[in-house]
Design an enzyme around this catalytic site. Structure first.
Site, PDB file in Angstrom:
ATOM      1  N   HIS A 116       0.816  -1.227   0.000  1.00 18.05           N
ATOM      2  CA  HIS A 116       0.000   0.000   0.000  1.00 18.05           C
ATOM      3  C   HIS A 116       0.850   1.277   0.000  1.00 18.05           C
ATOM      4  O   HIS A 116       0.478   2.281   0.626  1.00 18.05           O
ATOM      5  CB  HIS A 116      -0.959   0.000   1.171  1.00 18.05           C
ATOM      6  CG  HIS A 116      -2.078  -1.003   1.020  1.00 18.05           C
ATOM      7  ND1 HIS A 116      -2.623  -1.329  -0.201  1.00 18.05           N
ATOM      8  CD2 HIS A 116      -2.751  -1.734   1.947  1.00 18.05           C
ATOM      9  CE1 HIS A 116      -3.593  -2.219  -0.026  1.00 18.05           C
ATOM     10  NE2 HIS A 116      -3.676  -2.502   1.256  1.00 18.05           N
ATOM     11  N   HIS A 148     -10.040   1.559   0.813  1.00 15.30           N
ATOM     12  CA  HIS A 148      -9.957   0.344   1.617  1.00 15.30           C
ATOM     13  C   HIS A 148     -11.095   0.255   2.640  1.00 15.30           C
ATOM     14  O   HIS A 148     -10.903  -0.228   3.761  1.00 15.30           O
ATOM     15  CB  HIS A 148      -8.605   0.303   2.340  1.00 15.30           C
ATOM     16  CG  HIS A 148      -8.107  -1.074   2.631  1.00 15.30           C
ATOM     17  ND1 HIS A 148      -8.843  -2.000   3.339  1.00 15.30           N
ATOM     18  CD2 HIS A 148      -6.937  -1.696   2.316  1.00 15.30           C
ATOM     19  CE1 HIS A 148      -8.145  -3.112   3.467  1.00 15.30           C
ATOM     20  NE2 HIS A 148      -6.987  -2.960   2.840  1.00 15.30           N
ATOM     21  N   GLU A 179     -11.911  -3.611  -3.211  1.00 13.88           N
ATOM     22  CA  GLU A 179     -10.910  -2.613  -3.587  1.00 13.88           C
ATOM     23  C   GLU A 179     -10.685  -2.636  -5.099  1.00 13.88           C
ATOM     24  O   GLU A 179     -10.044  -3.552  -5.628  1.00 13.88           O
ATOM     25  CB  GLU A 179      -9.604  -2.880  -2.857  1.00 13.88           C
ATOM     26  CG  GLU A 179      -9.741  -2.895  -1.341  1.00 13.88           C
ATOM     27  CD  GLU A 179      -8.531  -3.498  -0.673  1.00 13.88           C
ATOM     28  OE1 GLU A 179      -7.417  -2.942  -0.853  1.00 13.88           O
ATOM     29  OE2 GLU A 179      -8.673  -4.534   0.007  1.00 13.88           O
TER      30      GLU A 179
END
Length: 381
Positions: free
Chosen positions: A125, A199, A337
């Site tokens: 991420h 998210h 996502e």
């Protein structure tokens, strides 16, 4: 005299319907450990539905919609306060500069090695702190009757190892048919890679209603990107037919997640990228539908992205608490996502995530909320 009587009645009617309330409002949401003020923006449509976002991490903090009996509830998991978000990276936030995983501590771009982790580890991420740990600048819409807010962040050249100064924005908007739109854009002054997503964890029964095992899910995907034991793509596409990943027709999450499968064991449940079936690359097309039989709430998600990560919060263990004091356990919410594929910078066979100067990254995801009484009504095809 009739006019004098009528006008107050109209005004009273407007107040009762909620139309007189601001359609974009904001309030303080605390101060970060570093001393930065955070605000919470709320969008409200004519039906009374609300979407709230934080300037910290561009977090989707709440989506309040009715169930089939007219009762309101928030259908995304939340955390107690700003301090809890600072301690739990990525929860309901916009993640980047590169969502999901990059292997080997970096990648090669135009013949040059880009080092994100000198130790050669997996970068998840966008590293820490990624975009989810930054305070974004909010620009609420000013057109009368509008319901949107744009959050902006400038990622400097070299932040977490990524090249190029990146100007990124995400616009949250809420329509009167209860469609939430996330519109992402970005530009760079050097070649770089980008992969943005949100998210948030959905629970159509309500944020405090517990397990989503009984909720139905449908995904428009014929394959997943298979994972190695390190949760990295092997490069192979695994067909979903005959596996627990076959959500091409609606199935309850709980019935699939307990099936024996090596890929589920690797993820500890669902934590996989689904390869979306699209009419053409970049088309805004249907990716997912979901339905909670108890509340009747539905979700219909469309995206321009080629992939969708289904994640069932497998690592939750009850230590996190929601704003109502509820403890959060595995499968209390599921993330959808929208994204490019994991480790794309190291996988030339995957769709490219390279962004160059003069280009604009643009990604759109829409999520429409509604209600249905039956499975057939919730999943018309």
């Amino acid at each position: 005299m009739r006019a004098l009587i009528l006008l107050p009645l109209v005004a009273t009617s407007l107040m009762l319907s909620g139309l007189s309330r601001p359609q974009v409002s904001h309030a303080p949401f605390g101060v970060t450990a570093g001393g930065e003020a955070v605000e919470r923006y709320t969008l409200r449509n004519r039906r009374g539905s609300e979407v709230s976002v934080l300037t910290y991490g561009a977090i989707l903090d709440a989506v309040r919609v009715r169930d089939r009996h007219g009762r309101w509830d928030n259908v995304v998991l939340d955390l107690a306060d700003l301090k809890a978000h600072e301690a739990r990276a990525n929860f309901s936030a916009v993640v980047g500069r590169f969502a999901n995983r990059i292997s080997g501590g970096g990648f090669t771009l135009d013949g040059q090695r880009v080092v994100l982790d000198p130790k050669g580890g997996i970068v998840s991420h966008g590293g820490r702190p990624g975009f989810s740990g930054r305070v974004w600048i909010a620009e609420p819409c000013t057109t009368p009757g509008c319901r949107s807010v744009t959050l902006r962040y400038v990622s400097p050249d070299g932040e977490n190892g990524f090249p190029g100064t990146l100007h990124v924005s995400v616009t949250y908007s809420l329509s009167d048919d209860d469609t939430l739109t996330l519109d992402y854009r970005a530009t760079t002054d050097k070649p770089t890679v980008i992969n943005l997503t949100n998210h948030a964890y959905f629970n159509l029964g309500g944020a405090t209603s517990g397990s989503t095992d009984g909720q139905y899910l449908q995904l428009k995907a014929d394959a997943i990107t298979a994972l190695s034991d390190k949760k990295l793509p092997t490069g192979a596409l695994r067909l979903v037919e005959g596996t627990p990943f076959d959500f091409r027709r609606p199935l309850q999450i709980g019935t699939q997640i307990v099936r024996a499968d090596p890929q589920l064991k690797i993820g500890g449940g669902f934590d996989h990228n689904f390869v979306l079936t699209k009419p053409r690359p970049g088309a805004l097309s249907l990716a997912a539908r979901a339905w909670d039989p108890k509340s009747g709430r539905t979700l219909e998600l469309k995206t321009t992205e080629p992939g969708l990560q289904l994640f069932t919060g497998n690592g939750f263990n009850g230590t996190l608490k929601g704003r109502a004091g509820n403890r959060i356990w595995p499968r209390d919410g599921f993330a959808l996502e929208t994204q490019h594929f994991p480790d794309s910078p190291n996988r030339p066979e995957f769709p490219s995530t390279v962004l160059r100067p003069g280009e604009t990254f643009h990604s759109v995801t829409t999520i429409r909320f509604g209600t249905a009484k039956t499975l057939k009504e919730a999943f018309p095809d």
